[in-house]
Design an enzyme around this catalytic site. Structure first.
Site, PDB file in Angstrom:
ATOM      1  N   ASP A 205       0.806  -1.348  -0.063  1.00 35.66           N
ATOM      2  CA  ASP A 205      -0.038   0.131   0.038  1.00 35.66           C
ATOM      3  C   ASP A 205       0.909   1.198   0.103  1.00 35.66           C
ATOM      4  O   ASP A 205       1.862   1.264   0.702  1.00 35.66           O
ATOM      5  CB  ASP A 205      -0.773  -0.087   1.399  1.00 35.66           C
ATOM      6  CG  ASP A 205      -1.874   1.055   1.283  1.00 35.66           C
ATOM      7  OD1 ASP A 205      -2.795   1.120   0.472  1.00 35.66           O
ATOM      8  OD2 ASP A 205      -1.718   2.013   2.394  1.00 35.66           O
ATOM      9  N   GLU A 253       1.501  -0.399  -4.990  1.00 32.63           N
ATOM     10  CA  GLU A 253       0.852   0.692  -5.343  1.00 32.63           C
ATOM     11  C   GLU A 253       1.638   2.128  -5.375  1.00 32.63           C
ATOM     12  O   GLU A 253       1.933   2.779  -4.303  1.00 32.63           O
ATOM     13  CB  GLU A 253      -0.428   1.169  -4.278  1.00 32.63           C
ATOM     14  CG  GLU A 253      -1.291   2.116  -4.570  1.00 32.63           C
ATOM     15  CD  GLU A 253      -2.164   2.695  -3.648  1.00 32.63           C
ATOM     16  OE1 GLU A 253      -3.121   3.238  -3.750  1.00 32.63           O
ATOM     17  OE2 GLU A 253      -1.740   2.631  -2.357  1.00 32.63           O
TER      18      GLU A 253
HETATM   19  C1  GLC Z   1      -4.142   3.164  -0.398  1.00 33.41           C
HETATM   20  C2  GLC Z   1      -5.443   2.354  -0.403  1.00 33.41           C
HETATM   21  C3  GLC Z   1      -6.639   3.111   0.090  1.00 33.41           C
HETATM   22  C4  GLC Z   1      -6.233   3.679   1.321  1.00 33.41           C
HETATM   23  C5  GLC Z   1      -4.965   4.362   1.629  1.00 33.41           C
HETATM   24  C6  GLC Z   1      -4.155   4.570   3.070  1.00 33.41           C
HETATM   25  O1  GLC Z   1      -4.230   4.122  -1.326  1.00 33.41           O
HETATM   26  O2  GLC Z   1      -5.843   1.967  -1.779  1.00 33.41           O
HETATM   27  O3  GLC Z   1      -7.962   2.575   0.095  1.00 33.41           O
HETATM   28  O4  GLC Z   1      -7.131   4.528   2.148  1.00 33.41           O
HETATM   29  O5  GLC Z   1      -3.882   3.573   0.718  1.00 33.41           O
HETATM   30  O6  GLC Z   1      -3.933   3.284   3.466  1.00 33.41           O
END
Ligand code: GLC
Length: 563
Positions: A205, A253
């Site tokens: 994440d 991500e």
């Molecule tokens: C990422 C996740 C999202 C979350 C954020 C903080 O972007 O996809 O859903 O709110 O991280 O953890």
């Protein structure tokens, strides 16, 4: 690429499916989806053609951010079951040929996590440095807050020790100080734990936030370690610890332009993230959809760095569990997409994105929706689906914020769409109503209808799996004169495919010239009965309906493959 390579680097032609346990299937009638519920649906997922399941956070959490605010990284939230249920799920999935990856949140914890409780208890706490503190008044950081409606900056004052702590997301999600070797060690221990329970990798994440040195300059006492070294360590640890028949992967991500993503793969060494979501291609795809013009997408695909290590891979997606963010587009492009697909204010999120699912954005037009999924599976990389996409679920705009797209999975026309037997008021989230509700959109009905989106997606998944040139091959954008059309070719060794998508409602004839193909080569249609022949001028004409699409596999005389 040899067929044996596809088993080693399995993620390069996987079909990944993301599940939010809370809203998938409730097995005990408490209104909340759970691990045993999901385990019941593994055969359904195998039938769809899923080869890798991605579980969103299921750890104990006060759930201020849908479980991304974790209070125990080793635990299972009792609402979903226990470690035994987790192991049963992994075992059943593996038996059906489905790998399992889980979310790994390295940037922050919940403020209820014992580390943060201790960190904020006193400046002398051994955990103080697990987080990022500053003693001087922070400047205005309202521009940096990820949830602008909910937070007005990224620093929050803590009364007890009279300092500010860093949080890019909610103030209930303090950022970890990843420059601290103890934090790094604690995170790798978490990975080791879940690997031991059988997972095949992690979706990591918010990676850029986690290694952003500029924000770690708070009150950190340590010498800064090279931030990308952290990702190298994680990857090396993963490689050492993954057992079983194949290696594990980390899918990061990283919502950044292609050139900036390069460093997160570890450049040509490819020793950091194994995979990254391609946010540029995602956003340009929606710009192309909005304009009915394939050129923005073609450009985005062409400018992807080509010199990546063979072990790395892009993950493609249309929608995910978050807002459809458009932050990599120019302000004018963003407005075009928003005006086309989110004409009402309530469909938008934080000025940068949409809180909608794709079928609703396309007013339910089945031809256009099918074309979009065909395009997704045809792109160079690995496709990722968010649960419910395979049946064409819509959103519920009455549910606030990003949760609008996280509504219960629609299994049947039964009560609560077959998600749960609980009273509707007890459900984790409201079911979608109206034309996209379970009366019209559900898995049971779709399974019986050979023309359904579900059958289409599962056909695409199967074709994608047996055409590894899509995940592994080199991309060429083919010249042709219709700007509404994306015609691309994927080639790996002597395997080659031509993929053509018409983003507009007009029917078209696409003339193609394939200079390296001779008369006698056939283009075999993999999605319907038929073929096109290449003539003595190396040319062929491909006819497309409005929103039509073709997957054509190149078959030269004497090709022994089963086509
Ligand atoms: C990422 C996740 C999202 C979350 C954020 C903080 O972007 O996809 O859903 O709110 O991280 O953890």
């Amino acid at each position: 690429m040899r067929i044996t390579d596809t088993a080693d680097l399995w993620y390069k032609n996987a079909v990944i499916y993301c599940v939010d346990l809370e809203t998938y299937l409730d097995s005990d009638g408490d209104g909340i989806g759970d691990l045993p519920g999901l385990t019941q649906r593994i055969d359904y997922l195998a039938d769809v053609g899923v080869s890798c399941l991605w579980l969103m956070p299921f750890y104990p959490s006060p759930r201020r951010d849908n479980g991304y605010d974790i209070s125990d990284m080793f635990g299972v939230d009792p609402r979903y079951g226990d470690h035994g249920d987790f192991v049963e799920l992994v075992r059943v999935a593996h038996d059906r040929g489905i790998r399992v990856i889980v979310d790994l949140v390295i940037n922050h914890t919940s403020d209820q996590h014992p580390w943060f409780r201790q960190s904020r208890a006193s400046k002398d706490s051994p955990y103080r440095d697990f987080y990022v503190w500053r003693s001087d008044t922070p400047p205005d950081t309202s521009e940096e807050a990820m949830f602008p409606g909910q937070e007005d900056g990224i620093w929050t004052y803590d009364e007890k020790t009279q300092e500010w702590y860093l949080h890019h997301f909610l103030h209930t999600q303090p950022d970890l100080n990843t420059a601290n070797p103890q934090v790094r060690e604690a995170i790798t221990k978490t990975m080791g734990f879940w690997l031991q329970l059988g997972v095949d990798g992690f979706r990591v994440d918010a990676v850029p936030f986690a290694i952003n040195q500029t924000t770690l300059t708070g009150a950190d006492q340590h010498e800064f370690l090279e931030p990308h070294d952290y990702l190298r360590t994680l990857r090396a640890f993963l490689q050492r610890r993954s057992s079983g028949t194949s290696s594990a992967m980390v899918l990061g991500e990283v919502n950044l332009p292609h050139q900036d993503q390069l460093a997160f793969f570890g450049g040509e060494d490819g020793d950091q993230l194994t995979m990254q979501f391609d946010f540029t291609v995602n956003q340009k795809t929606f710009l192309s959809f909005a304009r009915e013009d394939a050129r923005p997408l073609a450009e985005a695909l062409s400018e992807r760095p080509q010199n990546l290590s063979v072990e790395t891979q892009y993950a493609n997606f249309l929608r995910n569990h978050d807002e459809l963010t458009l932050d990599l587009l120019s302000a004018q492009e963003r407005d075009e997409v928003l005006d086309t697909f989110a004409p009402e204010d309530e469909m938008r999120f934080a000025g940068r994105g949409l809180r909608r699912r794709l079928p609703a954005m396309f007013d339910g037009d089945p031809r256009r929706i099918k074309m979009a999924y065909s395009l997704l599976f045809s792109l160079p990389g690995t496709p990722v689906l968010f649960y419910g996409e395979e049946i064409g679920m819509g959103e519920n705009l009455e549910v606030p914020g990003r949760e609008a797209v996280r509504t219960p999975m629609q299994w049947s026309q039964d009560k609560n769409g077959g998600f749960s037997s609980a009273r509707p008021s007890k459900l984790a989230r409201k079911v979608v109503e109206g034309p996209f509700g379970p009366q019209h959109v559900n898995a049971a009905q779709a399974r019986r209808d050979p023309e359904s989106l579900l059958h289409h997606v599962s056909r695409l998944a199967r074709r994608y799996r047996d055409c590894p040139e899509l995940g592994w091959g080199e991309l060429t954008i083919l010249d042709q004169h219709h700007h509404e059309v994306l015609a691309h070719r994927m080639t790996s060794g002597d395997q080659s495919m031509i993929l053509i998508h018409n983003l507009s409602p007009k029917s078209l004839v696409v003339p193609l010239t394939l200079h390296d193909e001779e008369k006698g080569t056939e283009l075999i249609d993999l999605l319907q009965d038929g073929a096109c022949a290449v003539d003595a001028e190396h040319a062929t004409d491909v006819t497309l309906e409005g929103y039509g699409y073709r997957w054509l596999r190149v078959k030269r005389p004497g090709d022994p493959r089963l086509l």
